[in-house]
Design a protein around this motif. Structure first.
Motif, short mmCIF file in Angstrom:
data_model
loop_
_atom_site.label_atom_id
_atom_site.label_comp_id
_atom_site.label_asym_id
_atom_site.label_seq_id
_atom_site.Cartn_x
_atom_site.Cartn_y
_atom_site.Cartn_z
N GLN A 1 0.82 -1.21 0.00
CA GLN A 1 0.00 0.00 0.00
C GLN A 1 0.85 1.26 0.00
O GLN A 1 0.58 2.20 -0.73
N GLU A 2 1.88 1.27 0.84
CA GLU A 2 2.68 2.49 1.03
C GLU A 2 3.92 2.54 0.15
O GLU A 2 4.56 3.59 0.06
N ARG A 3 4.29 1.40 -0.43
CA ARG A 3 5.52 1.31 -1.23
C ARG A 3 6.74 1.72 -0.41
O ARG A 3 7.65 2.38 -0.89
N ARG A 4 6.73 1.29 0.85
CA ARG A 4 7.83 1.55 1.77
C ARG A 4 8.05 0.32 2.63
O ARG A 4 7.11 -0.41 2.91
N VAL A 5 9.28 0.08 3.03
CA VAL A 5 9.62 -1.05 3.89
C VAL A 5 10.42 -0.53 5.08
O VAL A 5 11.24 0.38 4.94
N GLU A 6 10.15 -1.09 6.24
CA GLU A 6 10.90 -0.73 7.44
C GLU A 6 11.60 -1.98 7.96
O GLU A 6 10.95 -2.91 8.43
N PRO A 7 12.93 -2.01 7.87
CA PRO A 7 13.67 -3.17 8.38
C PRO A 7 13.46 -3.35 9.88
O PRO A 7 13.20 -2.38 10.60
N LEU A 8 13.56 -4.59 10.36
CA LEU A 8 13.44 -4.87 11.79
C LEU A 8 14.46 -4.04 12.56
O LEU A 8 15.62 -3.95 12.17
N GLY A 9 14.03 -3.43 13.62
CA GLY A 9 14.92 -2.62 14.45
C GLY A 9 15.22 -1.26 13.87
O GLY A 9 16.01 -0.51 14.44
N GLY A 10 14.60 -0.93 12.76
CA GLY A 10 14.85 0.37 12.13
C GLY A 10 13.82 1.40 12.55
O GLY A 10 12.73 1.07 12.99
N ASN A 11 14.19 2.66 12.43
CA ASN A 11 13.29 3.76 12.74
C ASN A 11 12.82 4.50 11.51
O ASN A 11 11.96 5.37 11.59
N GLU A 12 13.41 4.16 10.38
CA GLU A 12 13.06 4.84 9.14
C GLU A 12 12.60 3.82 8.11
O GLU A 12 13.14 2.73 8.02
N SER A 13 11.61 4.24 7.34
CA SER A 13 11.16 3.37 6.26
C SER A 13 11.87 3.79 4.97
O SER A 13 12.24 4.94 4.79
N LEU A 14 12.04 2.81 4.10
CA LEU A 14 12.73 3.03 2.84
C LEU A 14 11.74 2.88 1.69
O LEU A 14 10.93 1.95 1.69
N ALA A 15 11.81 3.78 0.72
CA ALA A 15 10.94 3.69 -0.44
C ALA A 15 11.35 2.49 -1.29
O ALA A 15 12.54 2.23 -1.46
N VAL A 16 10.35 1.75 -1.80
CA VAL A 16 10.62 0.63 -2.69
C VAL A 16 9.74 0.73 -3.92
O VAL A 16 8.57 1.09 -3.85
N ASP A 17 10.34 0.45 -5.06
CA ASP A 17 9.62 0.42 -6.34
C ASP A 17 9.90 -0.94 -6.94
O ASP A 17 11.02 -1.22 -7.36
N MET A 18 8.87 -1.79 -6.94
CA MET A 18 9.06 -3.16 -7.42
C MET A 18 7.74 -3.73 -7.90
O MET A 18 6.67 -3.25 -7.54
N ARG A 19 7.85 -4.76 -8.73
CA ARG A 19 6.71 -5.59 -9.09
C ARG A 19 6.67 -6.73 -8.09
O ARG A 19 7.70 -7.18 -7.61
N VAL A 20 5.48 -7.24 -7.83
CA VAL A 20 5.34 -8.41 -6.97
C VAL A 20 4.63 -9.50 -7.75
O VAL A 20 3.56 -9.27 -8.33
N VAL A 21 5.26 -10.66 -7.79
CA VAL A 21 4.66 -11.85 -8.39
C VAL A 21 4.55 -12.87 -7.28
O VAL A 21 5.53 -13.17 -6.60
N ALA A 22 3.34 -13.36 -7.08
CA ALA A 22 3.10 -14.35 -6.02
C ALA A 22 2.59 -15.63 -6.66
O ALA A 22 1.78 -15.60 -7.59
N ALA A 23 3.07 -16.76 -6.16
CA ALA A 23 2.64 -18.06 -6.65
C ALA A 23 2.04 -18.85 -5.50
O ALA A 23 2.44 -18.69 -4.34
N THR A 24 1.09 -19.69 -5.84
CA THR A 24 0.44 -20.52 -4.84
C THR A 24 0.05 -21.85 -5.48
O THR A 24 -0.18 -21.92 -6.68
N LYS A 25 0.01 -22.87 -4.66
CA LYS A 25 -0.40 -24.18 -5.19
C LYS A 25 -1.83 -24.51 -4.77
O LYS A 25 -2.31 -25.60 -5.02
N VAL A 26 -2.50 -23.56 -4.14
CA VAL A 26 -3.88 -23.75 -3.70
C VAL A 26 -4.73 -22.61 -4.27
O VAL A 26 -4.22 -21.61 -4.75
N ASP A 27 -6.04 -22.77 -4.18
CA ASP A 27 -6.96 -21.71 -4.56
C ASP A 27 -6.95 -20.69 -3.42
O ASP A 27 -7.50 -20.93 -2.35
N LEU A 28 -6.29 -19.57 -3.65
CA LEU A 28 -6.13 -18.57 -2.59
C LEU A 28 -7.47 -17.98 -2.16
O LEU A 28 -7.65 -17.61 -1.00
#
Length: 187
Positions: free
Chosen positions: A56-83
């Protein structure tokens, strides 16, 4: 869960015992490219919440971090079940499902597309022979019969492993492959 979280989101030095230095997570590493999430249905619910926030936010916050980092990426998800069924059963977040479900490509199992089995086997066999430094063995009549008759419950992975055994001369069509043999136990 904490290992999966660190793997996806990364962590800062000192975030937990053993975190001696900063680690870039898979999400940050996918910057400008594609993040592939295999077997997304097995993602724990607490990580689904965090993944939804990243999408939603296109940002990630590493564990233990205080700042979020902007990310620009595509996401491909695979599943072997009917999600969709997994969502209905409460095993996967509805909002994350709809965030990921932009384009769906359904790939039927090998048992439903038998015409692909021999072609795929030939390619897997070629690759296996090259990897093992062997000549590509001829495909015999009994092997062709096996390829056509078998239901391939393990799908492409099972077919690929069969090609590897065949390339090594270990495919025994009289009995099934041992289920619990690992590469470390072969002499």
């Amino acid at each position: 869960d904490s290992v999966a979280e660190s793997e996806l989101f990364g962590h800062e030095a000192g975030a937990f015992t053993g975190a001696l230095k900063r680690r870039v997570g898979r999400i940050e590493h996918a910057q400008g490219g594609t993040l592939f999430l295999d077997e997304i249905e097995s993602m724990p619910l607490n990580l689904q919440v965090k993944m939804l926030r990243v999408l939603q936010e296109r940002r990630v916050e590493p564990l233990g971090g205080n700042e979020s980092l902007a990310v620009d990426m595509r996401v491909v998800a695979a599943t072997k079940v009917d999600l969709g069924l997994t969502v209905a059963e409460g095993g996967f977040r509805d909002d994350l499902y709809h965030r990921l479900n932009v384009i769906t490509i359904a790939i039927p199992p090998l048992r439903d597309r038998r015409e692909d089995v021999i072609l795929l086997f030939q390619e897997f066999l070629r690759r296996a022979a090259a990897r093992f430094g062997r000549a590509v063995p001829a495909i015999t009549g009994p092997v062709l019969d096996h390829l056509r008759r078998h239901d391939w419950p393990g799908n492409v992975r099972e077919l690929g492993h069969f090609a590897e055994r065949y390339a090594l001369g270990l495919a025994d069509l009289e009995r099934p492959a041992p289920e619990a043999v690992t590469a470390g136990t072969l002499a």
